[in-house]
Design an enzyme around this catalytic site. Structure first.
Site, mmCIF file in Angstrom:
data_model
loop_
_atom_site.group_PDB
_atom_site.id
_atom_site.type_symbol
_atom_site.label_atom_id
_atom_site.label_comp_id
_atom_site.label_asym_id
_atom_site.label_seq_id
_atom_site.Cartn_x
_atom_site.Cartn_y
_atom_site.Cartn_z
ATOM 1 C CG PHE A 123 19.026 -28.462 76.723
ATOM 2 C CD1 PHE A 123 18.398 -29.206 77.713
ATOM 3 C CD2 PHE A 123 20.394 -28.644 76.539
ATOM 4 C CE1 PHE A 123 19.109 -30.122 78.487
ATOM 5 C CE2 PHE A 123 21.120 -29.549 77.305
ATOM 6 C CZ PHE A 123 20.478 -30.293 78.284
ATOM 7 C CD GLN A 236 29.251 -25.093 75.041
ATOM 8 O OE1 GLN A 236 29.090 -26.305 75.027
ATOM 9 N NE2 GLN A 236 28.435 -24.270 74.410
ATOM 10 C CG HIS A 238 28.166 -26.921 80.778
ATOM 11 N ND1 HIS A 238 27.385 -26.625 81.872
ATOM 12 C CD2 HIS A 238 27.389 -27.645 79.940
ATOM 13 C CE1 HIS A 238 26.178 -27.161 81.696
ATOM 14 N NE2 HIS A 238 26.151 -27.786 80.539
ATOM 15 C CG LEU A 252 27.936 -31.331 82.593
ATOM 16 C CD1 LEU A 252 28.631 -30.067 82.106
ATOM 17 C CD2 LEU A 252 27.315 -32.052 81.426
ATOM 18 C CD GLU A 255 21.789 -25.974 78.524
ATOM 19 O OE1 GLU A 255 22.978 -26.140 78.185
ATOM 20 O OE2 GLU A 255 20.985 -25.317 77.856
ATOM 21 N NE ARG A 316 25.293 -26.163 77.189
ATOM 22 C CZ ARG A 316 25.525 -27.405 76.842
ATOM 23 N NH1 ARG A 316 26.618 -27.721 76.171
ATOM 24 N NH2 ARG A 316 24.676 -28.361 77.148
ATOM 25 C CG HIS A 381 30.747 -29.099 78.348
ATOM 26 N ND1 HIS A 381 30.686 -30.276 79.058
ATOM 27 C CD2 HIS A 381 29.647 -29.093 77.534
ATOM 28 C CE1 HIS A 381 29.601 -30.950 78.697
ATOM 29 N NE2 HIS A 381 28.976 -30.268 77.766
ATOM 30 N NE ARG A 416 28.234 -28.850 72.200
ATOM 31 C CZ ARG A 416 27.525 -29.546 73.108
ATOM 32 N NH1 ARG A 416 26.332 -30.002 72.814
ATOM 33 N NH2 ARG A 416 28.022 -29.772 74.310
#
Ligand SMILES: Cc1cc2nc3c(=O)[nH]c(=O)nc-3n(C[C@H](O)[C@H](O)[C@H](O)COP(=O)(O)OP(=O)(O)OC[C@H]3O[C@@H](n4cnc5c(N)ncnc54)[C@H](O)[C@@H]3O)c2cc1C
Length: 605
Positions: A123, A236, A238, A252, A255, A316, A381, A416
């Site tokens: 990730f 955040q 995304h 969403l 990722e 991100r 997000h 994050r």
């Protein structure tokens, strides 16, 4: 209309929120011998955690044997632009493997390596493949497992029950007050300790991956009870949400698509992420398309490789800004996004690794992701900021009040890393449950709940029914979301933030005259009244914090202060609290000192 009579249910520990953090806290508190109520405003099993797709990050070292908690700690701190509370990042990295293995012992069935261990996928921002996963339905498996375990351990569950007020007295919290959504009947939980595990704030924005439940309830309840909120400017965005059709905008796109090799291109066909890699971390990424392709081939075959990861696996914040910039500069797709393509991999492999994404695009956009690209763009997000907590126990700055999960702040700093939330829930859920149970155990008597506070709360519940000709809660929420989306989005500037504060003040005044029709049972408009109240509080906190931080760091990008300014901002959190006059105060506070042994792990980062 006469209000129905109130129910009262005293407990040692009341956990508000039944996502991963709340469930894990409830299990731990019950194991410590406390009587425990678990309260949630939707059905049990429907919390946000169930939506988590990509996986849970833990340095198990099953796929990359070189992985360790020390590297996970470093990645988390670097991803958070060193603004994380170091002790939280340390505990998280050290304890995540044990919490994931424990989940497996409790019945969770993860995807497997060829030799039968928990499989881990790469990730963004993680140096090694680190995310334990179940296809792209990890949250479902996690919540199912925790829920079975929690119910079997003997906690009492109150679902479709919204908490709207906390009561305080004797220098601590004394109880939680709310109502049944099914009937509107008021309910009071006198409690020795309260754990807030209510999740995030995404519904403050128009475009979001979050569900209706994310209205910042826990942050606002804590703030009203006197707790501090830290780092609220760090929201955040995304990079990949659906952009089309309009009804699903923001939903969403995990990722995991990029983790499995998804390539981002603009309308000119350029693989634009090569342009946006941060110079100081350039050596961590592949140098060419060919090296990136070798990395994907090795990953698909379950082999270790010396090839470096593709540019799409940047953090991100960076990928979201890159996509935003490409679209803004005219290289976007017909629906205002960019292309994300995984269709060059074998169709069976894509369907097996990304079953939900395959179905999501087929059902909602009539796109077959094994045959062509998806269109994606940034979506609100996650909130990195939240209630300030003690890392070891989850205690807030108000005695008796604890917090865990997305509602709390400090763990993720300015940004994050994907997968670090699910592990955060497990590690700090368990610690906070133990902390709350210990607090309750130290008290001999149930705290006295002030009846005046309860009467005031009851009157606030009744007020929207008693007004006529006032504001509609849906219009208010829409206007609030428009303000935040327009003025407090990915890129910020002082003038916009000042305008946002002025608009929020007007919205706050309008909220005072909010009114609803109908009865109390299953009345969504009435439910929304209190969610909008909470959204107003946290939107003001986000905006004031964003205005205070005159630099760009992680998810917070200021057009008027585009540089990272370590000298002024590298060692301070923003801190929001309620002032004596009831107005919101904002200040900076020092970030806890990093012990030398942890600092050594960062090297030259
Ligand atoms: C689509 C999506 C995919 C994601 N994928 C990943 C991933 O792969 N990996 C990862 O690490 N993270 C992921 N995340 C982030 C992660 O899922 C969340 O941060 C995490 O689940 C939050 O858990 P929580 O326990 O803090 O809150 P939640 O799971 O949201 O639970 C909140 C609970 O609080 C209750 N509640 C709220 N307000 C009240 C109130 N006033 N009264 C009573 N109850 C209340 C709700 O009903 C709910 O039960 C994803 C998020 C989304 C939206």
């Amino acid at each position: 209309m006469a209000a129905p009579a109130m129910e009262t249910h005293p407990y040692d520990v009341v956990v508000i929120g039944a996502g991963g953090a709340g469930l894990r806290a409830a299990i731990e508190a019950r194991d410590a011998g406390a009587t425990v109520a678990l309260v949630c405003k939707s059905l049990l099993g429907k919390a946000h955690t169930v939506m988590a797709e990509g996986g849970v990050a833990a340095a198990l070292g099953n796929v990359a044997s070189a992985d360790t908690w020390q590297i996970h700690f470093r990645d988390t701190m670097v991803g958070g632009k060193l603004l994380n509370v170091p002790r939280m990042a340390q505990l998280h990295a050290q304890e995540a493997p044990a919490r994931v293995n424990e989940l497996e012992r409790w019945g969770a069935v993860f995807d497997r390596t060829r030799d039968g261990r928990i499989l881990q996928r790469p990730f963004g921002g993680h140096s090694h493949p680190r995310l334990a996963h179940v296809g792209d339905r990890t949250g479902l498996e996690m919540i199912r497992t925790l829920q079975d375990h929690a119910v079997a351990s003997g906690i009492d569950v109150y679902m479709e029950c919204t908490v709207t007020h906390l009561t305080t007295g004797m220098g601590q919290t004394t109880g939680a007050f709310g109502y049944w959504r099914t009937t509107g009947r008021p309910i009071l939980f006198p409690a020795k300790a309260i754990v807030l595990a209510t999740g995030g704030i995404g519904k403050a924005y128009e475009i979001t991956s979050n569900s209706w439940e994310y209205s910042g309830d826990g942050q606002a309840l804590a703030y009203d009870a006197g707790a501090e909120l830290i780092d609220m400017e760090f929201v955040q965005f995304h990079p990949t949400g659906m952009v089309w059709p309009p009804g699903v905008r923001g939903l969403l796109v995990t990722e995991a698509v990029r983790g499995e090799g998804g390539i981002l291109r603009n309308s000119l066909g350029e693989r634009f992420m090569w342009k946006y890699l941060p110079e100081d971390r350039r050596e961590e990424y592949a140098a060419t398309d060919e090296e990136a392709a070798r990395w994907v081939t090795a990953l698909s075959a379950g082999r270790e490789t010396d090839a470096r990861r593709p540019p799409e696996l940047s953090t991100r914040d960076n990928v979201a800004r890159a996509i935003y910039t490409e679209v803004k500069e005219g290289r976007g797709t017909p629906h205002g996004g960019v292309f994300l393509d995984i269709s060059y991999l074998p169709p069976d492999h894509v369907r097996r690794k990304l079953p939900s994404m395959y179905e999501q695009f087929k059902e909602l956009a009539d796109v077959d992701i094994t045959k062509g690209p998806m269109e994606v763009g940034p979506t609100t997000h996650y909130v990195m900021g939240g209630i300030r907590v003690d890392p070891d126990t989850g205690a807030t700055t108000v005695p008796g009040l604890f917090a865990a999960g997305e509602v709390s702040g400090g763990m993720h700093g300015a940004n994050r890393l994907g997968g670090n939330s699910l592990s955060d829930l497990l590690v700090f859920g368990a610690r906070t449950g133990a902390g709350a149970a210990a607090h309750a155990k130290a008290m001999t008597d149930q705290p006295h709940v002030d009846p005046v506070q309860v009467e005031t709360a009851k009157r606030e519940l009744a007020a929207p029914f008693e007004r006529t000709g006032g504001e509609d809660p849906y219009t208010l929420q829409r206007d609030l979301q428009s303000t935040m989306q327009r003025l407090v989005g990915i890129f910020r500037i002082d003038g916009d933030l000042s305008d946002a504060l002025a608009e929020l003040a007007v919205l706050r005044a309008r909220w005072d005259s909010v009114c609803v029709d109908g009865g109390r049972a299953y009345n969504p408009g009435w439910n929304l009244v209190f969610e909008v109240r909470n959204l107003l509080t946290i939107s003001e906190a986000i905006t004031r914090s964003a205005r205070l931080r005159t630099e760009s760091r992680g998810a917070h990008s200021r057009l008027d202060y585009p540089e990272l300014d370590d000298a002024h901002w590298g060692h301070v959190n923003s801190v929001v609290a309620k002032g004596a006059d009831g107005a919101m105060t904002i200040r900076t506070g020092p970030l806890p000192e990093m012990p030398p042994d942890l600092a050594a792990l960062l090297g030259s980062h």
